[in-house]
Design a protein around this motif. Structure first.
Motif, PDB file in Angstrom:
ATOM      1  N   GLY A  55     114.083 -57.640 -31.962  1.00 52.88           N
ATOM      2  CA  GLY A  55     114.411 -58.490 -33.101  1.00 52.88           C
ATOM      3  C   GLY A  55     114.188 -57.811 -34.434  1.00 52.88           C
ATOM      4  N   CYS A  56     115.068 -56.901 -34.797  1.00 52.27           N
ATOM      5  CA  CYS A  56     114.998 -56.232 -36.086  1.00 52.27           C
ATOM      6  C   CYS A  56     116.345 -56.399 -36.781  1.00 52.27           C
ATOM      7  CB  CYS A  56     114.652 -54.757 -35.906  1.00 52.27           C
ATOM      8  SG  CYS A  56     115.741 -53.881 -34.767  1.00 52.27           S
ATOM      9  N   ALA A  57     116.335 -56.207 -38.086  1.00 53.57           N
ATOM     10  CA  ALA A  57     117.571 -56.321 -38.857  1.00 53.57           C
ATOM     11  C   ALA A  57     117.985 -54.974 -39.453  1.00 53.57           C
ATOM     12  CB  ALA A  57     117.408 -57.343 -39.969  1.00 53.57           C
ATOM     13  N   CYS A  58     117.012 -54.100 -39.707  1.00 56.26           N
ATOM     14  CA  CYS A  58     117.311 -52.784 -40.269  1.00 56.26           C
ATOM     15  C   CYS A  58     116.213 -51.808 -39.849  1.00 56.26           C
ATOM     16  CB  CYS A  58     117.424 -52.853 -41.792  1.00 56.26           C
ATOM     17  SG  CYS A  58     115.898 -53.296 -42.616  1.00 56.26           S
ATOM     18  N   GLN A  60     113.998 -50.255 -41.453  1.00 57.94           N
ATOM     19  CA  GLN A  60     112.697 -50.453 -42.094  1.00 57.94           C
ATOM     20  C   GLN A  60     111.836 -51.474 -41.350  1.00 57.94           C
ATOM     21  OE1 GLN A  60     115.394 -49.550 -43.796  1.00 57.94           O
ATOM     22  NE2 GLN A  60     114.421 -47.672 -44.477  1.00 57.94           N
ATOM     23  N   ASP A  61     112.437 -52.280 -40.475  1.00 63.27           N
ATOM     24  CA  ASP A  61     111.674 -53.233 -39.666  1.00 63.27           C
ATOM     25  C   ASP A  61     110.964 -52.547 -38.511  1.00 63.27           C
ATOM     26  OD1 ASP A  61     112.630 -55.274 -41.260  1.00 63.27           O
ATOM     27  OD2 ASP A  61     114.249 -55.817 -39.883  1.00 63.27           O
ATOM     28  N   CYS A  62     111.257 -51.263 -38.272  1.00 63.53           N
ATOM     29  CA  CYS A  62     110.739 -50.535 -37.108  1.00 63.53           C
ATOM     30  C   CYS A  62     109.644 -49.554 -37.506  1.00 63.53           C
ATOM     31  CB  CYS A  62     111.884 -49.774 -36.436  1.00 63.53           C
ATOM     32  SG  CYS A  62     113.212 -50.851 -35.860  1.00 63.53           S
ATOM     33  N   PRO A  63     108.673 -49.335 -36.600  1.00 55.88           N
ATOM     34  CA  PRO A  63     107.578 -48.409 -36.897  1.00 55.88           C
ATOM     35  C   PRO A  63     108.026 -46.947 -36.827  1.00 55.88           C
ATOM     36  CG  PRO A  63     107.401 -49.182 -34.647  1.00 55.88           C
ATOM     37  CD  PRO A  63     108.536 -49.937 -35.271  1.00 55.88           C
ATOM     38  N   GLU A  64     107.264 -46.080 -37.465  1.00 64.20           N
ATOM     39  CA  GLU A  64     107.451 -44.629 -37.435  1.00 64.20           C
ATOM     40  C   GLU A  64     108.907 -44.249 -37.688  1.00 64.20           C
ATOM     41  OE1 GLU A  64     105.904 -43.759 -33.608  1.00 64.20           O
ATOM     42  OE2 GLU A  64     103.882 -44.375 -34.125  1.00 64.20           O
ATOM     43  N   ASN A  65     109.477 -43.399 -36.805  1.00 65.00           N
ATOM     44  CA  ASN A  65     110.855 -42.948 -36.994  1.00 65.00           C
ATOM     45  C   ASN A  65     111.847 -43.771 -36.171  1.00 65.00           C
ATOM     46  OD1 ASN A  65     110.195 -42.032 -34.431  1.00 65.00           O
ATOM     47  ND2 ASN A  65     111.372 -40.150 -34.631  1.00 65.00           N
ATOM     48  N   HIS A  66     111.388 -44.849 -35.537  1.00 60.51           N
ATOM     49  CA  HIS A  66     112.266 -45.659 -34.692  1.00 60.51           C
ATOM     50  C   HIS A  66     113.365 -46.313 -35.527  1.00 60.51           C
ATOM     51  CE1 HIS A  66     109.362 -46.128 -31.067  1.00 60.51           C
ATOM     52  NE2 HIS A  66     109.378 -44.893 -31.540  1.00 60.51           N
ATOM     53  N   VAL A  70     121.412 -52.021 -31.824  1.00 63.43           N
ATOM     54  CA  VAL A  70     121.901 -53.212 -31.132  1.00 63.43           C
ATOM     55  C   VAL A  70     122.406 -52.829 -29.745  1.00 63.43           C
ATOM     56  CG1 VAL A  70     123.565 -55.096 -31.198  1.00 63.43           C
ATOM     57  CG2 VAL A  70     122.517 -54.292 -33.312  1.00 63.43           C
ATOM     58  N   PHE A  71     121.891 -53.511 -28.738  1.00 65.17           N
ATOM     59  CA  PHE A  71     122.297 -53.316 -27.350  1.00 65.17           C
ATOM     60  C   PHE A  71     122.756 -54.658 -26.798  1.00 65.17           C
ATOM     61  CE2 PHE A  71     119.023 -50.158 -28.298  1.00 65.17           C
ATOM     62  CZ  PHE A  71     119.667 -48.983 -27.953  1.00 65.17           C
ATOM     63  N   ASP A  72     123.135 -54.693 -25.527  1.00 68.01           N
ATOM     64  CA  ASP A  72     123.584 -55.942 -24.900  1.00 68.01           C
ATOM     65  C   ASP A  72     122.516 -57.033 -24.986  1.00 68.01           C
ATOM     66  OD1 ASP A  72     125.982 -54.796 -24.250  1.00 68.01           O
ATOM     67  OD2 ASP A  72     125.418 -54.319 -22.190  1.00 68.01           O
ATOM     68  N   CYS A  73     121.238 -56.626 -24.966  1.00 72.55           N
ATOM     69  CA  CYS A  73     120.135 -57.600 -24.988  1.00 72.55           C
ATOM     70  C   CYS A  73     119.732 -57.986 -26.408  1.00 72.55           C
ATOM     71  CB  CYS A  73     118.935 -57.039 -24.236  1.00 72.55           C
ATOM     72  SG  CYS A  73     118.275 -55.520 -24.956  1.00 72.55           S
ATOM     73  N   GLY A  74     120.417 -57.460 -27.412  1.00 76.06           N
ATOM     74  CA  GLY A  74     120.095 -57.759 -28.805  1.00 76.06           C
ATOM     75  C   GLY A  74     119.589 -56.537 -29.542  1.00 76.06           C
ATOM     76  N   ALA A  75     119.082 -56.748 -30.758  1.00 78.65           N
ATOM     77  CA  ALA A  75     118.583 -55.650 -31.585  1.00 78.65           C
ATOM     78  C   ALA A  75     117.146 -55.312 -31.200  1.00 78.65           C
ATOM     79  CB  ALA A  75     118.652 -56.026 -33.059  1.00 78.65           C
ATOM     80  N   ALA A  76     116.844 -53.999 -31.177  1.00 81.84           N
ATOM     81  CA  ALA A  76     115.511 -53.548 -30.806  1.00 81.84           C
ATOM     82  C   ALA A  76     115.196 -52.234 -31.512  1.00 81.84           C
ATOM     83  CB  ALA A  76     115.419 -53.366 -29.294  1.00 81.84           C
ATOM     84  N   CYS A  77     113.892 -51.979 -31.709  1.00 77.61           N
ATOM     85  CA  CYS A  77     113.430 -50.724 -32.305  1.00 77.61           C
ATOM     86  C   CYS A  77     113.252 -49.687 -31.201  1.00 77.61           C
ATOM     87  CB  CYS A  77     112.107 -50.947 -33.028  1.00 77.61           C
ATOM     88  SG  CYS A  77     112.227 -52.049 -34.441  1.00 77.61           S
ATOM     89  N   VAL A  78     113.969 -48.560 -31.302  1.00 74.17           N
ATOM     90  CA  VAL A  78     113.900 -47.512 -30.290  1.00 74.17           C
ATOM     91  C   VAL A  78     113.853 -46.142 -30.964  1.00 74.17           C
ATOM     92  CG1 VAL A  78     115.128 -48.850 -28.524  1.00 74.17           C
ATOM     93  CG2 VAL A  78     116.416 -47.418 -30.082  1.00 74.17           C
ATOM     94  N   PRO A  79     113.338 -45.120 -30.242  1.00 71.52           N
ATOM     95  CA  PRO A  79     113.360 -43.765 -30.800  1.00 71.52           C
ATOM     96  C   PRO A  79     114.802 -43.327 -31.027  1.00 71.52           C
ATOM     97  CG  PRO A  79     111.988 -43.857 -28.825  1.00 71.52           C
ATOM     98  CD  PRO A  79     112.701 -45.173 -28.926  1.00 71.52           C
ATOM     99  N   PRO A  80     115.067 -42.584 -32.097  1.00 76.31           N
ATOM    100  CA  PRO A  80     116.441 -42.171 -32.384  1.00 76.31           C
ATOM    101  C   PRO A  80     116.925 -41.089 -31.440  1.00 76.31           C
ATOM    102  CG  PRO A  80     114.953 -41.118 -33.901  1.00 76.31           C
ATOM    103  CD  PRO A  80     114.121 -42.077 -33.089  1.00 76.31           C
ATOM    104  N   SER A  81     118.222 -41.003 -31.323  1.00 76.64           N
ATOM    105  CA  SER A  81     118.867 -39.921 -30.592  1.00 76.64           C
ATOM    106  C   SER A  81     119.276 -38.900 -31.633  1.00 76.64           C
ATOM    107  CB  SER A  81     120.085 -40.457 -29.849  1.00 76.64           C
ATOM    108  OG  SER A  81     120.785 -39.408 -29.261  1.00 76.64           O
ATOM    109  N   LEU A  82     118.772 -37.693 -31.524  1.00 75.91           N
ATOM    110  CA  LEU A  82     119.074 -36.655 -32.510  1.00 75.91           C
ATOM    111  C   LEU A  82     120.130 -35.705 -31.962  1.00 75.91           C
ATOM    112  CD1 LEU A  82     115.411 -35.935 -33.601  1.00 75.91           C
ATOM    113  CD2 LEU A  82     117.096 -37.329 -34.792  1.00 75.91           C
TER     114      LEU A  82
END
Length: 129
Positions: A55-58, A60-66, A70-82
Motif C-alpha cells: 500500500g504505497c502511492a510513490c 517516498q512511501d518506501c524505506p531505503e532504496n525500495h 504495482v503488481f497484480d496484488c496491488g502496490a508494494a515497496c520492493v527492491p529496485p531492478s537495476l
C-alpha cells in the motif's frame, strides 16, 4: 436575448479556466512542497520478494532504496531492478526457446543481461561498444 447566450458562454469559459487553473495550482503547490522524485532503478516485472510494505502511492512511501511498484496484488515497496551496463546483442536469425529464463538483469549472473532470444528471454553476454 442573443446577449444572454454570449454572457452564459463567457461564464462557462471563465469557470472552465478557473477549474483548470485550480487543478494546476493545487498540483504545482503539492509538487513544490514535497518535490516527489522517483528513486533509482525500475520496478521488476514480477514480484519475487516479500514486499517490505504494501500500500504505497510513490517511492517516498518506501524505506531505503525500495520503489513503489504495482503488481497484480496491488502496490508494494520492493527492491529496485537495476539495469546492467551494455546492450543486448541483435539476433542474426532464428528464434531461441520460447521460455522466460529471466525477467530482468538482476536475474542474471555476473555481467550478463536479460535479453530477448526472439521468442523468450535468457541471460546473455552484452555487447559493449
Amino acid at each position: 436575448p442573443s446577449m444572454d447566450k454570449y454572457t452564459v458562454c463567457a461564464l462557462v469559459i471563465a469557470l472552465g479556466a478557473f477549474v483548470q487553473f485550480k487543478i494546476v495550482f493545487t498540483q504545482n503547490s503539492r509538487n513544490n512542497l514535497t518535490e516527489i522524485r522517483p528513486k533509482a532503478g525500475r520496478c521488476p516485472r514480477l514480484l519475487k520478494v516479500v514486499p517490505s510494505r504494501k500500500g504505497c502511492a510513490c517511492d517516498q512511501d518506501c524505506p531505503e532504496n525500495h520503489k513503489c511498484c504495482v503488481f497484480d496484488c496491488g502496490a508494494a515497496c520492493v527492491p529496485p531492478s537495476l539495469n546492467k551496463p551494455g546492450v543486448c546483442p541483435r539476433r542474426k536469425w532464428g528464434y531461441g526457446q520460447c521460455a522466460e529464463f529471466c525477467y530482468d538483469d538482476s536475474d542474471c549472473p555476473n555481467e550478463e543481461k536479460c535479453c530477448s532470444n526472439g521468442c523468450g528471454h535468457e541471460c546473455t553476454v552484452p555487447y559493449k561498444g
